[in-house]
Write a protein that holds these residues in place. Structure first.
Motif: not given
Length: 287
Positions: A257-274
């Protein structure tokens, strides 16, 4: 901040994620394959060995906030969840949602079972025999995985509407005819061909086959494409095209079972912004 493979990882979770590391998109927080001993190893690899699960809950001394993990990605894909049309990027973002039949252990490079408990190839190379792990539960109470679920998923992945990358090899494994997918019983199936198909493990171990519930799709119809279910360590919550996909931990997961309770994949298209998001702590991981 430090590099974590090809990820950028915020220092607040660096140590914890290093202990959770496996391979593939979000598998750094999903855990590796549970213990299993495959019946068939890659050529030249020696005897097959089981892979130990690598995730564990944080110790009492850690300061890591495990309420949620935010992962910045370049895209969250099309948000099309139909079984046939969820290829390409959607296969990647769905890795933690589903379990494949087999995977490649990143440490030993051996094939190890996930949904498959064992598998073998006939001496003439024309029949694959798979036996499934028993009592693996689908999300939301949709029963356990059976050979019928694998056959349903397989048929969708090789169908005329499929956009899945392993379509050709999966089709060759049944000579392009699903009548060659023999259901022996709920936990065993065989694939028959008129010619040897010896590289199927490579396809299943690398590209995967993300098995879903036939019963769920039969009963829910088009509504099933709006809320996918699998057997993996993460359960689907919601998705917003161009914004994010939200998963909750599957506390009933058969493996680690994963350690984290929630996983959010968040779209950020620009690599510098990520990179800026990770540096600022707005995201824990940037890919």
């Amino acid at each position: 901040m430090a590099r974590f493979g090809f990820w950028r990882v915020h220092s607040s979770v660096r140590g914890q994620l290093a202990r959770l590391a496996c391979v593939g998109l979000v598998l750094a927080v999903s855990g590796c394959a549970a213990d299993a001993t495959p019946s068939h190893a890659p050529q030249g690899s020696g005897a097959a060995a089981g892979a130990s699960a690598a995730t564990s809950a944080p110790s009492a001394t850690t300061s890591v906030d495990t309420s949620q993990l935010v992962v910045d990605v370049s895209t969250v894909g099309s948000n099309i969840w139909s079984v046939a049309k969820s290829g390409d990027v959607m296969e990647q973002v769905g890795i933690g949602l589903y379990d494949p039949l087999i995977v490649v252990d990143p440490k030993t490079r051996q094939y190890v079972g996930q949904l498959a408990a064992s598998w073998s190839l006939s001496p003439d190379g024309t029949t694959w025999d798979f036996k499934l792990r028993p009592n693996v539960q689908f999300h939301d109470g949709w029963g356990t995985v059976t050979s019928a679920d694998v056959k349903y998923t397989w048929e969708q992945w090789i169908g005329p509407d499929s956009d899945h990358s392993p379509l050709l090899m999966l089709s060759q494994a049944v000579d392009g005819n699903m009548n060659n997918f023999e259901i022996v019983n709920d936990l065993e199936f065989k694939l028959h061909t008129t010619h040897p198909v010896v590289l199927l493990e490579n396809v299943l171990g690398i590209s995967g086959l993300q098995v879903t519930s036939k019963k769920y799709h039969d009963q829910m119809g088009a509504a099933a494409d709006l809320h996918p279910i699998g057997t993996g360590p993460w359960k689907y919550v919601s998705s917003t095209p161009g914004v994010n996909i939200v998963f909750d931990r599957n506390d009933s997961y058969w493996g680690t079972v994963p350690a984290f309770k929630r996983l959010i994949l968040q779209e950020v298209a620009d690599a510098s912004a990520r990179l800026v998001q990770v540096q600022s702590g707005a995201a824990e991981i940037g890919r």
